[in-house]
Design a protein around this motif. Structure first.
Motif, short mmCIF file in Angstrom:
data_model
loop_
_atom_site.label_atom_id
_atom_site.label_comp_id
_atom_site.label_asym_id
_atom_site.label_seq_id
_atom_site.Cartn_x
_atom_site.Cartn_y
_atom_site.Cartn_z
N ALA B 44 29.84 -74.81 72.15
CA ALA B 44 29.67 -73.86 73.26
C ALA B 44 28.93 -72.61 72.79
O ALA B 44 29.23 -72.05 71.73
CB ALA B 44 31.03 -73.47 73.82
N ALA B 45 27.99 -72.16 73.64
CA ALA B 45 27.13 -71.03 73.26
C ALA B 45 27.93 -69.75 73.06
O ALA B 45 27.53 -68.89 72.26
CB ALA B 45 26.07 -70.83 74.36
N ARG B 46 29.06 -69.60 73.75
CA ARG B 46 29.80 -68.33 73.61
C ARG B 46 30.38 -68.15 72.20
O ARG B 46 30.77 -67.04 71.84
CB ARG B 46 30.90 -68.22 74.66
N PHE B 47 30.43 -69.24 71.42
CA PHE B 47 30.90 -69.14 70.04
C PHE B 47 29.75 -69.13 69.03
O PHE B 47 29.95 -68.78 67.87
CB PHE B 47 31.83 -70.32 69.70
N ALA B 51 23.60 -63.78 71.47
CA ALA B 51 23.00 -63.22 72.69
C ALA B 51 23.78 -63.61 73.94
O ALA B 51 23.50 -63.12 75.03
CB ALA B 51 21.56 -63.72 72.81
N HIS B 52 24.76 -64.50 73.79
CA HIS B 52 25.55 -64.92 74.95
C HIS B 52 26.38 -63.73 75.47
O HIS B 52 26.96 -63.00 74.67
CB HIS B 52 26.47 -66.08 74.57
N PRO B 53 26.44 -63.54 76.79
CA PRO B 53 27.16 -62.36 77.31
C PRO B 53 28.66 -62.36 76.99
O PRO B 53 29.29 -61.29 77.02
CB PRO B 53 26.93 -62.45 78.82
N ARG B 95 35.96 -59.97 69.41
CA ARG B 95 34.50 -59.81 69.47
C ARG B 95 33.92 -59.61 68.07
O ARG B 95 34.29 -58.66 67.35
CB ARG B 95 34.15 -58.60 70.33
N PRO B 96 32.97 -60.47 67.70
CA PRO B 96 32.28 -60.28 66.42
C PRO B 96 31.59 -58.91 66.38
O PRO B 96 31.11 -58.42 67.40
CB PRO B 96 31.26 -61.41 66.41
N GLY B 97 31.57 -58.34 65.19
CA GLY B 97 30.95 -57.03 65.04
C GLY B 97 31.95 -55.89 65.18
O GLY B 97 31.59 -54.73 64.96
#
Lengths: 138, 149
Positions: B44-47, B51-53, B95-97
């Motif tokens: 899944a793109a969210r992981f 750039a995924h919202p 959230r990463p970061g």
């Protein structure tokens, strides 16, 4: 077919079988990523010297496989909770299969419970767990 | 310690349960959460896509974060300890970061008697909070200690 909403889930249904990549290369990369260096996750011969049957897949990687399986089944699923029991080692480079079955469906709040099992080729359960998952109400 | 009796468990519960014994901060690098997700088999793109919202760490990522110690100081040595399992509860995405704080307490102590003798289980729970104090997740580690024969 991927599940999109709670209405598509049937009590007692099996999730599509998931074959995780339990290769030594993946186990080793994962162990190093999380700071668990050492032969038990990176080297079969070194693991045997520690009395193990071979290098193991880290327990939390097995937990990660279970969650990935759920996301393959229902891409928008949110994991609310997952509890995992490490019953016996998952030996790297041996083929394992993950199965899952829906054991509860609540169409009002969109939550389902799923029982999950990691088995080896002999059909022996190595890891099992239960996940509570939130699905879109649709 | 010799044979474990119910009173040993009761005393340990009275002395150690639900008291924070460790606090540690964790930086959550995006490249690490992405690699974690990839190795687990997430697609899944969210992981995977910064750039995924809704970019976030995979839900069980917190299980890989360890406090400075697994059990409280002076916790009785009931026997040889082994990893018996992990549990994760997710309340909000990590959230990463960002930097998060983990506070550890002993959540449960109990015993079971099996064919090989008595075993004591200790469940350490790390509660994770973001910089705003929002409770993000819990990660439980279950250690089983077999009675020394």
């Amino acid at each position: 077919m991927a599940i999109s909403t709670i209405q598509e889930v049937v009590f007692g249904e099996d999730l599509p079988t998931f074959i995780p990549d339990t290769s030594l290369a993946i186990a080793s990369q994962f162990a190093k990523l999380v700071g668990w260096g050492g032969p038990r996750f990176t080297d079969h011969e070194g693991a045997r010297k520690e009395g193990l049957p071979g290098a193991m897949v880290p327990g939390i990687l097995n937990q990660g496989y279970l969650v990935a399986m759920i996301h393959h089944w229902a891409p928008d699923a949110e994991i609310k909770a997952i509890d995992t029991v490490f019953r016996a080692p998952v030996i790297a480079d041996e083929k394992h299969t993950i199965s899952g079955v829906v054991t509860d469906v609540n169409e009002e709040d969109g939550q389902v419970e799923i029982d999950l099992t990691v088995s080896n080729e002999k059909g022996e359960t190595r890891v099992f767990g239960t996940a509570t998952v939130q699905l879109p109400l649709g | 310690m010799g044979m474990i009796v119910d009173q040993d468990i009761a005393e340990a519960r009275d002395q150690f349960l639900n008291q924070d014994f460790d606090e540690k901060t964790f930086v959550i690098p995006a490249e690490k959460t992405i690699e974690y997700a990839r190795l687990c088999g997430e697609t899944a793109a969210r992981f995977l896509d910064p750039a995924h919202p809704d970019f976030q760490a995979p839900p069980t990522f917190v299980a890989s974060l360890s406090g400075s110690r697994a059990l409280p100081e002076n916790f009785p040595r009931f026997g040889l300890g082994m990893d018996a399992g992990k549990g994760v509860e997710c309340f909000l995405p990590v959230r990463p970061g960002t930097t998060i704080t983990g506070r550890t307490h002993l959540h449960d102590i109990y015993s079971k008697t099996g064919r090989s003798g008595r075993m004591v289980f200790a469940v350490s729970r790390i509660e994770f909070f973001d910089a705003a104090g929002q409770h993000l997740a819990n990660a439980d580690s279950r250690v089983v200690m077999r009675e020394k024969s």
